[in-house]
Design a protein around this motif. Sequence first.
Motif, PDB file in Angstrom:
ATOM      1  N   SER A   3       0.815  -1.222   0.000  1.00  0.00           N
ATOM      2  CA  SER A   3       0.000   0.000   0.000  1.00  0.00           C
ATOM      3  C   SER A   3       0.845   1.267   0.000  1.00  0.00           C
ATOM      4  O   SER A   3       0.317   2.362  -0.197  1.00  0.00           O
ATOM      5  N   GLY A   4       2.140   1.153   0.193  1.00  0.00           N
ATOM      6  CA  GLY A   4       2.982   2.337   0.248  1.00  0.00           C
ATOM      7  C   GLY A   4       2.992   3.139  -1.037  1.00  0.00           C
ATOM      8  O   GLY A   4       3.039   4.372  -1.007  1.00  0.00           O
ATOM      9  N   ILE A   5       2.946   2.468  -2.173  1.00  0.00           N
ATOM     10  CA  ILE A   5       2.998   3.173  -3.461  1.00  0.00           C
ATOM     11  C   ILE A   5       1.738   4.007  -3.685  1.00  0.00           C
ATOM     12  O   ILE A   5       1.833   5.202  -3.949  1.00  0.00           O
ATOM     13  N   PRO A   6       0.515   3.415  -3.575  1.00  0.00           N
ATOM     14  CA  PRO A   6      -0.665   4.266  -3.740  1.00  0.00           C
ATOM     15  C   PRO A   6      -0.814   5.310  -2.632  1.00  0.00           C
ATOM     16  O   PRO A   6      -1.317   6.411  -2.882  1.00  0.00           O
ATOM     17  N   ASN A   7      -0.351   4.995  -1.429  1.00  0.00           N
ATOM     18  CA  ASN A   7      -0.408   5.989  -0.352  1.00  0.00           C
ATOM     19  C   ASN A   7       0.476   7.183  -0.680  1.00  0.00           C
ATOM     20  O   ASN A   7       0.094   8.336  -0.445  1.00  0.00           O
ATOM     21  N   ARG A   8       1.652   6.918  -1.216  1.00  0.00           N
ATOM     22  CA  ARG A   8       2.554   8.009  -1.605  1.00  0.00           C
ATOM     23  C   ARG A   8       1.956   8.818  -2.754  1.00  0.00           C
ATOM     24  O   ARG A   8       2.021  10.053  -2.753  1.00  0.00           O
ATOM     25  N   ALA A   9       1.364   8.130  -3.727  1.00  0.00           N
ATOM     26  CA  ALA A   9       0.711   8.843  -4.835  1.00  0.00           C
ATOM     27  C   ALA A   9      -0.405   9.736  -4.301  1.00  0.00           C
ATOM     28  O   ALA A   9      -0.547  10.883  -4.736  1.00  0.00           O
ATOM     29  N   PHE A  10      -1.183   9.234  -3.349  1.00  0.00           N
ATOM     30  CA  PHE A  10      -2.256  10.038  -2.760  1.00  0.00           C
ATOM     31  C   PHE A  10      -1.682  11.267  -2.058  1.00  0.00           C
ATOM     32  O   PHE A  10      -2.199  12.380  -2.215  1.00  0.00           O
TER      33      PHE A  10
END
Length: 88
Positions: A3-10
């Motif tokens: 989930s780190g990648i979409p969290n960073r994108a958000f």
Amino acid sequence: MNSGIPNRAFALLACDLGGFAWERAGHIWYLALSRDLSSTAAFVEFADATVSAAEAEYGKTSEEVRAVQRAWRAVGVYDEQRGDPSRE
């Protein structure tokens, strides 16, 4: 799923758009997650869903769509050509 990648994108999207994160950025993420997105969706499929949600809500050439695309490029899900309207 990492989930780190979409969290960073958000986070990048929310900072780019400014204001409260739950307003535009949160709304786009909510719309993408509440539609027909598979539980096994890859990062690029989720990224595409967020772009589609932003287009539906704010228009294809909107600031929000461009910001979503920038966020996904910044985390390496989209390459420099993906989402560039001059190449479509």
